[in-house]
Design an enzyme around this catalytic site. Structure first.
Site, PDB file in Angstrom:
ATOM      1  N   HIS A   1       6.094   6.473  -1.666  1.00  0.00           N
ATOM      2  CA  HIS A   1       6.770   5.197  -1.908  1.00  0.00           C
ATOM      3  C   HIS A   1       5.909   4.029  -1.423  1.00  0.00           C
ATOM      4  O   HIS A   1       5.065   4.195  -0.537  1.00  0.00           O
ATOM      5  CB  HIS A   1       8.121   5.155  -1.172  1.00  0.00           C
ATOM      6  CG  HIS A   1       7.949   5.072   0.320  1.00  0.00           C
ATOM      7  ND1 HIS A   1       7.700   6.173   1.098  1.00  0.00           N
ATOM      8  CD2 HIS A   1       7.947   4.014   1.176  1.00  0.00           C
ATOM      9  CE1 HIS A   1       7.553   5.808   2.359  1.00  0.00           C
ATOM     10  NE2 HIS A   1       7.705   4.484   2.435  1.00  0.00           N
TER      11      HIS A   1
ATOM     12  N   HIS B   1       0.863  -1.188   0.000  1.00  0.00           N
ATOM     13  CA  HIS B   1       0.000   0.000   0.000  1.00  0.00           C
ATOM     14  C   HIS B   1       0.889   1.224   0.000  1.00  0.00           C
ATOM     15  O   HIS B   1       2.096   1.117   0.241  1.00  0.00           O
ATOM     16  CB  HIS B   1      -0.872  -0.016   1.265  1.00  0.00           C
ATOM     17  CG  HIS B   1      -0.039  -0.140   2.511  1.00  0.00           C
ATOM     18  ND1 HIS B   1       0.207  -1.368   3.112  1.00  0.00           N
ATOM     19  CD2 HIS B   1       0.683   0.767   3.207  1.00  0.00           C
ATOM     20  CE1 HIS B   1       1.015  -1.181   4.148  1.00  0.00           C
ATOM     21  NE2 HIS B   1       1.326   0.115   4.219  1.00  0.00           N
TER      22      HIS B   1
END
Ligand code: 2AM
Length: 189
Positions: free
Chosen positions: A131, A44
């Site tokens: 990220h 995620h």
């Protein structure tokens, strides 16, 4: 003692992105490094880590997320190249990037930070970097090979991720790894 849950706010990823993460990890795993790999289905983009939250606070967190989302407009981002935190000489976290050249992800994370700060959550000291963590390095074994392979991996261009919903997750740490459970989802107004 008040009952708490470990929670965080994230963007869920498309199947194509999870497949790319799987391919990337499959390239790195044979190098024999001591890395805790994130299961691709668990991957995620974290917008805000809340830590331990009192259960009675969850409704106001959900309401804050809904309010923060009201002004959000759907946008697309794309997967970018992989890297490591903090840097290639001291790799601890292996990630794949999401494009934030327009700063929309950073603005979203910043508005959540402010809104959650207003209901008492501690501000994140680190600057937001868009990220997806794919692995956490446990020991510095074969990391030169690992870093070379990361530098040599090319993420295919044009892999899109739409950002139109944020999810509040409960995280339960188990000996088999973390288990993530969506508690609520907020969409643009
Ligand atoms: P990461 O993607 O930047 O690694 C769920 O545990 C998510 O919350 C992780 O994916 C991680 O984000 C983030 N996280 C976990 N522990 C954290 C901590 N102590 N501080 C900040 N973020 C944390």
């Amino acid at each position: 003692m008040a009952e708490t849950i470990r929670a965080f706010i994230a963007i869920e990823l498309s199947g194509q992105i999870k497949e790319t993460i799987r391919n990337f990890q499959e390239r790195l795993k044979p190098l024999g490094c001591d890395v805790s790999w994130v299961k691709p289905e668990n991957a995620h983009l974290t917008l805000k880590f809340l830590g331990d939250v009192k259960i009675k606070m969850i409704p106001s967190v959900t309401e804050t997320l809904a309010n923060s989302c009201r002004d959000l407009r759907f946008f697309d981002t794309t997967l970018t190249q992989p890297g490591v935190f903090p840097d290639l000489r001291h790799p601890r976290v292996v990630w794949i990037g999401l494009d934030d050249t327009e700063g929309k992800l950073g603005q979203l994370a910043g508005s959540l930070e402010t809104a959650l700060g207003n209901i008492g959550f501690r501000k994140e000291k680190r600057n937001f970097r868009a990220h997806i963590t794919v692995g956490r390095i446990r020991a510095l074994k074969n990391v030169t090979q690992l870093c070379d392979a990361i530098k040599g991996f090319t993420v295919p261009s044009g892999i899109k991720q739409s950002v139109g919903q944020i999810t509040l997750f409960k995280s339960t740490l188990t000996p088999q790894g973390p288990v993530y459970e969506p508690l609520s989802q907020s969409k643009p107004g």
